[in-house]
Design an enzyme around this catalytic site. Structure first.
Site, mmCIF file in Angstrom:
data_model
loop_
_atom_site.group_PDB
_atom_site.id
_atom_site.type_symbol
_atom_site.label_atom_id
_atom_site.label_comp_id
_atom_site.label_asym_id
_atom_site.label_seq_id
_atom_site.Cartn_x
_atom_site.Cartn_y
_atom_site.Cartn_z
ATOM 1 N N HIS A 280 23.050 10.302 28.444
ATOM 2 C CA HIS A 280 22.399 9.001 28.259
ATOM 3 C C HIS A 280 22.912 8.313 26.997
ATOM 4 O O HIS A 280 23.019 8.937 25.935
ATOM 5 C CB HIS A 280 20.884 9.181 28.160
ATOM 6 N N ASP B 110 23.818 7.065 31.315
ATOM 7 C CA ASP B 110 22.768 6.286 31.982
ATOM 8 C C ASP B 110 21.948 5.433 31.024
ATOM 9 O O ASP B 110 21.842 5.739 29.827
ATOM 10 C CB ASP B 110 21.798 7.227 32.696
ATOM 11 N N HIS C 297 14.949 0.620 35.774
ATOM 12 C CA HIS C 297 14.849 2.089 35.785
ATOM 13 C C HIS C 297 13.597 2.536 36.536
ATOM 14 O O HIS C 297 12.783 3.329 36.056
ATOM 15 C CB HIS C 297 14.846 2.658 34.357
ATOM 16 N N HIS D 255 22.117 1.021 38.271
ATOM 17 C CA HIS D 255 21.067 2.018 37.978
ATOM 18 C C HIS D 255 19.670 1.410 38.115
ATOM 19 O O HIS D 255 18.735 1.842 37.441
ATOM 20 C CB HIS D 255 21.277 2.577 36.576
#
Length: 263
Positions: A233, A86, A141, A137
């Site tokens: 991540h 991510d 964020h 995504h």
């Protein structure tokens, strides 16, 4: 002529010559020149008063549901384990993960933040070129995205898709992952309308909190099983420990379960 008569005549003649005060007349006063202090002062222009405009009120956020909505994808869709990364792409860490995956001959899913894709389009293109999947995504964020108005959710997802396609025009964007996993039913509805499947996870080693690599490895290995979706991540902070953990985890998970694409 008598002396007294002469005197009276002389006085009358004198009064006539000097013009002194006839009866009922008041001598005129000479007007004084106007002084500078008596001149009227210019009236100052009034200063404009500041206008106080009230900014428009921000739309209220919907409350988070007490439970996650139904329909989230938490499994890989096959016996193998799916790896997801991510918050990238990031020029420091994304190339390291790509190199590790390339060496192991496996693929992963990269959950891309829109403005990161705009900053580093060459990395988005590399992710696609090396056979990995892409996941929307959100643009920045936004952990509260699911609580916003439906129009705002749609605009955010569409903007992120445009940034991804600007870097990789023909790349399919199959998935959407809500930052922080703070899903709402409204968000799922919008994502599905845009052809995006809601991707959650089943294994979270909390590497976003910068634990040491040994702890990341232990958390992933103890929680993983056939069909797991592992969350890690490749951006969003110092990911040095995640990079170190993946050097062990990628070959180990491949050996134990196999590493697969999401289905």
């Amino acid at each position: 002529m008598r002396p007294r008569t002469v005197l009276v005549f002389a006085l009358g003649l004198m009064l006539l010559v000097t013009g002194c005060g006839g009866p009922g007349k008041t001598p005129q006063k000479v007007a004084a020149p106007p002084s500078a202090s008596a001149a009227p002062k210019p009236t100052p222009s009034p200063k404009p008063k500041p206008t106080h405009t009230t900014p428009p009120a921000k739309p209220k956020l919907r409350p988070l549901p007490k439970q996650l909505p139904a329909g989230l994808h938490r499994r890989s869709g096959s016996p193998g384990v799916a790896l997801t990364f991510d918050d990238g792409p990031d020029p420091r860490y994304t190339p390291q993960i790509l190199a590790q995956l390339r060496a192991a001959h496996v693929t992963a899913t990269f959950c891309v933040v829109g403005r990161q894709a705009k900053r580093h389009p060459e990395l988005v293109a590399q992710i696609v070129r090396e056979g990995h999947q892409l996941c929307n995504h959100s643009w920045r964020h936004d952990v509260d995205l699911g609580r916003r108005p439906l129009a705002a959710i749609r605009a955010d997802l569409e903007r992120t898709n445009r940034a991804i396609h600007a870097a990789a025009p023909n790349a399919p964007i199959t998935w959407f992952r809500q930052p922080g996993g703070r899903w709402t039913a409204e968000e799922l509805t919008v994502a599905r309308q845009l052809g995006l499947r809601p991707l959650h996870w089943s294994v979270d080693p909390q590497d976003w909190d910068h634990p040491p690599a040994k702890k990341i490895i232990k958390r992933v290995e103890s929680a993983s099983h056939h069909g797991s979706v592992v969350l890690m991540h490749d951006a969003g902070g110092d990911r040095t420990q995640t990079m170190a953990a993946c050097r062990h985890l990628i070959p180990d998970l491949k050996r134990r379960y196999g590493i697969v694409r999401l289905r």
